[in-house]
Scaffold this active site. Structure first.
Site, PDB file in Angstrom:
ATOM      1  N   CYS A  42      38.904 -15.644 -51.394  1.00 27.15           N
ATOM      2  CA  CYS A  42      39.223 -14.305 -50.912  1.00 27.15           C
ATOM      3  C   CYS A  42      38.266 -13.292 -51.547  1.00 27.15           C
ATOM      4  O   CYS A  42      37.784 -13.487 -52.658  1.00 27.15           O
ATOM      5  CB  CYS A  42      40.666 -13.954 -51.261  1.00 27.15           C
ATOM      6  SG  CYS A  42      41.184 -12.351 -50.594  1.00 27.15           S
ATOM      7  N   ASP A  44      39.101 -10.523 -52.667  1.00 30.09           N
ATOM      8  CA  ASP A  44      39.852  -9.804 -53.706  1.00 30.09           C
ATOM      9  C   ASP A  44      39.079  -9.783 -55.028  1.00 30.09           C
ATOM     10  O   ASP A  44      38.627 -10.829 -55.503  1.00 30.09           O
ATOM     11  CB  ASP A  44      41.210 -10.508 -53.895  1.00 30.09           C
ATOM     12  CG  ASP A  44      42.172  -9.679 -54.730  1.00 30.09           C
ATOM     13  OD1 ASP A  44      41.846  -9.392 -55.900  1.00 30.09           O
ATOM     14  OD2 ASP A  44      43.246  -9.321 -54.212  1.00 30.09           O
ATOM     15  N   ARG A  46      39.994  -9.556 -57.946  1.00 33.79           N
ATOM     16  CA  ARG A  46      40.610 -10.253 -59.083  1.00 33.79           C
ATOM     17  C   ARG A  46      40.400 -11.758 -59.037  1.00 33.79           C
ATOM     18  O   ARG A  46      40.512 -12.428 -60.062  1.00 33.79           O
ATOM     19  CB  ARG A  46      42.123  -9.968 -59.106  1.00 33.79           C
ATOM     20  CG  ARG A  46      42.458  -8.499 -59.230  1.00 33.79           C
ATOM     21  CD  ARG A  46      43.900  -8.248 -58.862  1.00 33.79           C
ATOM     22  NE  ARG A  46      44.184  -8.605 -57.460  1.00 33.79           N
ATOM     23  CZ  ARG A  46      45.394  -8.575 -56.907  1.00 33.79           C
ATOM     24  NH1 ARG A  46      46.439  -8.221 -57.617  1.00 33.79           N
ATOM     25  NH2 ARG A  46      45.548  -8.890 -55.645  1.00 33.79           N
ATOM     26  N   HIS A  98      44.847 -17.026 -53.322  1.00 38.40           N
ATOM     27  CA  HIS A  98      45.452 -16.489 -54.553  1.00 38.40           C
ATOM     28  C   HIS A  98      46.778 -15.824 -54.229  1.00 38.40           C
ATOM     29  O   HIS A  98      46.943 -15.229 -53.159  1.00 38.40           O
ATOM     30  CB  HIS A  98      44.498 -15.499 -55.233  1.00 38.40           C
ATOM     31  CG  HIS A  98      44.264 -14.250 -54.458  1.00 38.40           C
ATOM     32  ND1 HIS A  98      44.854 -13.055 -54.770  1.00 38.40           N
ATOM     33  CD2 HIS A  98      43.542 -14.019 -53.330  1.00 38.40           C
ATOM     34  CE1 HIS A  98      44.481 -12.142 -53.891  1.00 38.40           C
ATOM     35  NE2 HIS A  98      43.690 -12.686 -53.001  1.00 38.40           N
ATOM     36  N   CYS A 101      48.009 -11.945 -52.474  1.00 36.56           N
ATOM     37  CA  CYS A 101      46.837 -11.649 -51.650  1.00 36.56           C
ATOM     38  C   CYS A 101      47.202 -10.541 -50.647  1.00 36.56           C
ATOM     39  O   CYS A 101      48.140 -10.685 -49.859  1.00 36.56           O
ATOM     40  CB  CYS A 101      46.419 -12.914 -50.895  1.00 36.56           C
ATOM     41  SG  CYS A 101      45.015 -12.665 -49.789  1.00 36.56           S
TER      42      CYS A 101
END
Ligand code: CO
Length: 213
Positions: A42, A44, A46, A98, A101
């Site tokens: 992803c 993302d 993080r 994750h 998400c």
């Protein structure tokens, strides 16, 4: 995080650090790449690829998008898979989702999200395929976490559907496709232990692209 200007200061320090450990570091890097892993994760901020795997430059070929989707008509991810399998000859394809998400969360809300609709529909399709299991999970957070896992599993199947993966696997025994979930709450990396051989067998009735005319 460094300020915008500090990023370039940091870069100079990083170069010096790398050269201090291995003076030929960048000479070797410039010679080419030979990664064993293709990581599809992803976007993302993080859920990083290299840091959570402990990987160095040259170790992992990376593709990231919202909700780690392997869409059959996305020329970008399909090109990445074909290049990684046929040219880089990666041994492992990792699909890493994750928990928490935002893309998966958005797909769980039955509302119009504009331009994001066609992309998130891939996740909504995963929900539809597993509606019975998901609707039986009464706790919303648990249902959300399970959808993250099922989305990874379905995207692994999408990777296995490709001719590049099937043909190369049948002749060389690689690449193997793995499904992971990164837990942003505690940093843990979870192997969903997708049974690649069984998944391949299961889909070959419909998606057998192992043989060409
Ligand atoms: Co995400």
């Amino acid at each position: 995080m460094h300020s915008y200007e500090e990023i370039f200061e940091y870069n100079k320090k990083w170069i010096a650090q790398k050269k201090a450990t291995d003076k030929d570091f960048f000479t070797h890097l410039a010679e080419g790449q030979n990664p064993n892993y293709l990581y599809i994760g992803c976007s993302d901020s993080r859920a990083t690829a290299e840091e959570l795997m402990g990987a160095n430059p040259g170790d992992v070929f990376v593709h990231r998008n919202i909700a780690n989707i392997i869409s059959n008509v996305d020329l970008n991810v399909m090109s990445v898979i074909v290049y990684a399998v046929n040219h880089l000859k990666v041994k492992h394809i990792v699909v890493c989702g994750h928990y928490f998400c935002g893309g998966v969360k958005a797909a769980m809300q039955p509302q119009d999200l504009g331009l994001l609709n066609p992309w998130l529909r891939n996740v909504r399709d995963v929900y539809r395929l597993h509606k019975e299991e998901l609707n039986n999970i009464k706790d919303e957070e648990k249902r959300y976490m399970r959808l993250v896992e099922l989305n990874v599993e379905e995207q692994c199947i999408n990777a296995i559907k490709t001719a590049a993966v099937q043909k190369t696997y049948l002749t060389t025994g690689y690449p193997l496709v793995h499904g992971w979930v990164f837990n942003v709450k505690n940093g843990e990396l979870i192997d969903l232990k997708i049974n690649f051989v069984e998944k391949l067998k299961g889909i070959q009735e419909i998606y057998n692209l192992g043989n060409s005319e």
